[in-house]
Write a protein that holds these residues in place. Sequence first.
Motif, PDB file in Angstrom:
ATOM      1  N   TYR A  35       0.854  -1.184   0.000  1.00 45.72           N
ATOM      2  CA  TYR A  35       0.000   0.000   0.000  1.00 45.72           C
ATOM      3  C   TYR A  35       0.891   1.234   0.000  1.00 45.72           C
ATOM      4  O   TYR A  35       2.057   1.180   0.387  1.00 45.72           O
ATOM      5  CB  TYR A  35      -0.871   0.059   1.274  1.00 45.72           C
ATOM      6  N   GLN A  37       0.772   5.397   1.304  1.00 37.42           N
ATOM      7  CA  GLN A  37       0.031   6.372   2.092  1.00 37.42           C
ATOM      8  C   GLN A  37       0.698   7.735   1.994  1.00 37.42           C
ATOM      9  O   GLN A  37       1.880   7.876   2.291  1.00 37.42           O
ATOM     10  CB  GLN A  37      -0.056   5.939   3.563  1.00 37.42           C
ATOM     11  N   GLY A  40      -2.146  12.836   5.247  1.00 37.90           N
ATOM     12  CA  GLY A  40      -3.554  13.186   5.370  1.00 37.90           C
ATOM     13  C   GLY A  40      -4.509  12.230   4.690  1.00 37.90           C
ATOM     14  O   GLY A  40      -5.720  12.468   4.668  1.00 37.90           O
ATOM     15  N   GLN A  41      -3.985  11.159   4.133  1.00 36.67           N
ATOM     16  CA  GLN A  41      -4.820  10.170   3.446  1.00 36.67           C
ATOM     17  C   GLN A  41      -4.684   8.814   4.109  1.00 36.67           C
ATOM     18  O   GLN A  41      -3.713   8.549   4.816  1.00 36.67           O
ATOM     19  CB  GLN A  41      -4.400  10.046   1.977  1.00 36.67           C
ATOM     20  N   GLY A  42      -5.669   7.947   3.879  1.00 36.25           N
ATOM     21  CA  GLY A  42      -5.519   6.574   4.309  1.00 36.25           C
ATOM     22  C   GLY A  42      -4.647   5.813   3.318  1.00 36.25           C
ATOM     23  O   GLY A  42      -4.403   6.285   2.201  1.00 36.25           O
ATOM     24  N   PRO A  43      -4.171   4.647   3.695  1.00 35.94           N
ATOM     25  CA  PRO A  43      -3.379   3.833   2.761  1.00 35.94           C
ATOM     26  C   PRO A  43      -4.190   3.497   1.516  1.00 35.94           C
ATOM     27  O   PRO A  43      -5.406   3.296   1.579  1.00 35.94           O
ATOM     28  CB  PRO A  43      -3.072   2.575   3.577  1.00 35.94           C
ATOM     29  N   PHE A  45      -4.291   0.830  -1.802  1.00 31.80           N
ATOM     30  CA  PHE A  45      -3.824  -0.472  -2.258  1.00 31.80           C
ATOM     31  C   PHE A  45      -3.031  -0.341  -3.548  1.00 31.80           C
ATOM     32  O   PHE A  45      -3.429   0.362  -4.482  1.00 31.80           O
ATOM     33  CB  PHE A  45      -5.028  -1.382  -2.476  1.00 31.80           C
ATOM     34  N   LEU A  91       3.753   0.964   2.598  1.00 26.33           N
ATOM     35  CA  LEU A  91       3.424   0.003   3.647  1.00 26.33           C
ATOM     36  C   LEU A  91       3.263  -1.391   3.063  1.00 26.33           C
ATOM     37  O   LEU A  91       2.648  -1.565   2.013  1.00 26.33           O
ATOM     38  CB  LEU A  91       2.108   0.407   4.327  1.00 26.33           C
ATOM     39  N   ARG A 112       9.505   5.185   4.428  1.00 26.78           N
ATOM     40  CA  ARG A 112       9.138   6.567   4.083  1.00 26.78           C
ATOM     41  C   ARG A 112      10.076   7.059   2.994  1.00 26.78           C
ATOM     42  O   ARG A 112      11.284   7.136   3.200  1.00 26.78           O
ATOM     43  CB  ARG A 112       9.233   7.447   5.326  1.00 26.78           C
TER      44      ARG A 112
ATOM     45  N   GLN B  38      -4.146   4.264  13.874  1.00 26.15           N
ATOM     46  CA  GLN B  38      -2.812   4.637  13.407  1.00 26.15           C
ATOM     47  C   GLN B  38      -2.284   5.771  14.263  1.00 26.15           C
ATOM     48  O   GLN B  38      -2.859   6.860  14.300  1.00 26.15           O
ATOM     49  CB  GLN B  38      -2.834   5.035  11.923  1.00 26.15           C
ATOM     50  N   PRO B  44      -0.664   1.342  10.473  1.00 29.35           N
ATOM     51  CA  PRO B  44      -2.013   1.059  10.981  1.00 29.35           C
ATOM     52  C   PRO B  44      -2.021  -0.277  11.720  1.00 29.35           C
ATOM     53  O   PRO B  44      -1.348  -1.231  11.313  1.00 29.35           O
ATOM     54  CB  PRO B  44      -2.859   0.962   9.697  1.00 29.35           C
ATOM     55  N   LEU B  87      -9.031   4.740  11.412  1.00 29.90           N
ATOM     56  CA  LEU B  87      -9.279   4.491   9.986  1.00 29.90           C
ATOM     57  C   LEU B  87     -10.424   3.495   9.822  1.00 29.90           C
ATOM     58  O   LEU B  87     -10.371   2.393  10.370  1.00 29.90           O
ATOM     59  CB  LEU B  87      -8.013   3.923   9.326  1.00 29.90           C
ATOM     60  N   ALA B  98      -7.894  -6.766  -1.372  1.00 33.88           N
ATOM     61  CA  ALA B  98      -7.449  -5.398  -1.116  1.00 33.88           C
ATOM     62  C   ALA B  98      -8.382  -4.732  -0.123  1.00 33.88           C
ATOM     63  O   ALA B  98      -9.577  -5.033  -0.070  1.00 33.88           O
ATOM     64  CB  ALA B  98      -7.435  -4.614  -2.425  1.00 33.88           C
ATOM     65  N   LEU B  99      -7.845  -3.833   0.665  1.00 36.71           N
ATOM     66  CA  LEU B  99      -8.641  -3.065   1.612  1.00 36.71           C
ATOM     67  C   LEU B  99      -8.750  -1.625   1.131  1.00 36.71           C
ATOM     68  O   LEU B  99      -7.784  -1.069   0.606  1.00 36.71           O
ATOM     69  CB  LEU B  99      -7.993  -3.080   2.995  1.00 36.71           C
ATOM     70  N   ASN B 100      -9.937  -1.053   1.305  1.00 38.67           N
ATOM     71  CA  ASN B 100     -10.143   0.369   1.036  1.00 38.67           C
ATOM     72  C   ASN B 100     -10.196   1.095   2.375  1.00 38.67           C
ATOM     73  O   ASN B 100     -11.004   0.750   3.243  1.00 38.67           O
ATOM     74  CB  ASN B 100     -11.449   0.605   0.287  1.00 38.67           C
ATOM     75  N   PHE B 101      -9.361   2.096   2.517  1.00 39.74           N
ATOM     76  CA  PHE B 101      -9.284   2.855   3.758  1.00 39.74           C
ATOM     77  C   PHE B 101      -9.948   4.213   3.587  1.00 39.74           C
ATOM     78  O   PHE B 101      -9.819   4.855   2.542  1.00 39.74           O
ATOM     79  CB  PHE B 101      -7.822   3.110   4.137  1.00 39.74           C
ATOM     80  N   GLY B 102     -10.618   4.666   4.643  1.00 44.94           N
ATOM     81  CA  GLY B 102     -11.019   6.056   4.687  1.00 44.94           C
ATOM     82  C   GLY B 102      -9.798   6.922   4.981  1.00 44.94           C
ATOM     83  O   GLY B 102      -8.711   6.422   5.250  1.00 44.94           O
ATOM     84  N   LYS B 103     -10.013   8.252   4.937  1.00 41.80           N
ATOM     85  CA  LYS B 103      -8.906   9.170   5.213  1.00 41.80           C
ATOM     86  C   LYS B 103      -8.492   9.135   6.675  1.00 41.80           C
ATOM     87  O   LYS B 103      -7.386   9.531   7.024  1.00 41.80           O
ATOM     88  CB  LYS B 103      -9.323  10.604   4.884  1.00 41.80           C
ATOM     89  N   GLY B 104      -9.388   8.696   7.526  1.00 43.70           N
ATOM     90  CA  GLY B 104      -9.073   8.667   8.947  1.00 43.70           C
ATOM     91  C   GLY B 104      -9.651   9.862   9.680  1.00 43.70           C
ATOM     92  O   GLY B 104      -9.832  10.939   9.102  1.00 43.70           O
TER      93      GLY B 104
END
Lengths: 116, 111
Positions: A35, A37, A40-43, A45, A91, A112, B38, B44, B87, B98-104
Amino acid sequence: DTGVSQDPRHKITKRGQNVTFRCDPISEHNRLYWYRQTLGQGPEFLTYFQNEAQLEKSRLLSDRFSAERPKGSFSTLEIQRTEQGDSAMYLCASSSGWTGEEETQYFGPGTRLLVL
Amino acid sequence: RKEVEQDPGPFNVPEGATVAFNCTYSNSASQSFFWYRQDCRKEPKLLMSVYSSGNEDGRFTAQLNRASQYISLLIRDSKLSDSATYLCVVNAANSGYALNFGKGTSLLVTP
């Protein structure tokens, strides 16, 4: 420590250079995921492997990106001709892949990347 | 539209408060739902899976409403150590695993 490990933890490179990251999954985990990242965003895929087979690639994975898992254990992610937009945390995660097991994905500490 | 949408936050709450996070997902074929936590500059970590009947783990309660495509997380008696980004995660229904993540959503618990 028997968790997911990633190397290096940090990488600074100049635009146009190639970089390679390594991920060692939890022992005996069959599935391995990459993944990305950004701040400010989620990971998001990128790709995943079932043993040594790369079964899925996101449209985010441009042709400058290549991932391998040659022996079904560790994996490498290479980025060729890096661009500033590649700067992100990369990640790796793994899951057991055993039938009947809940597919919890366990994440490594990330690499990173900063492209100057 | 992103597949997983969360409250933007940040949430600043005093110790001991109860706080709720909400999340919606767009793909009705999604089958697996999770909350991950996270910490700043860390990876995470799974907080809890979310089941249709709702589930509780100590001070944390997760709910799923499939009809509304809505997921929630309730934290009771907030601790300073709960400060983190939460998240909302949904499996990508058109993908194998695959996983879809929100912004958190960022939570800061203050003394």
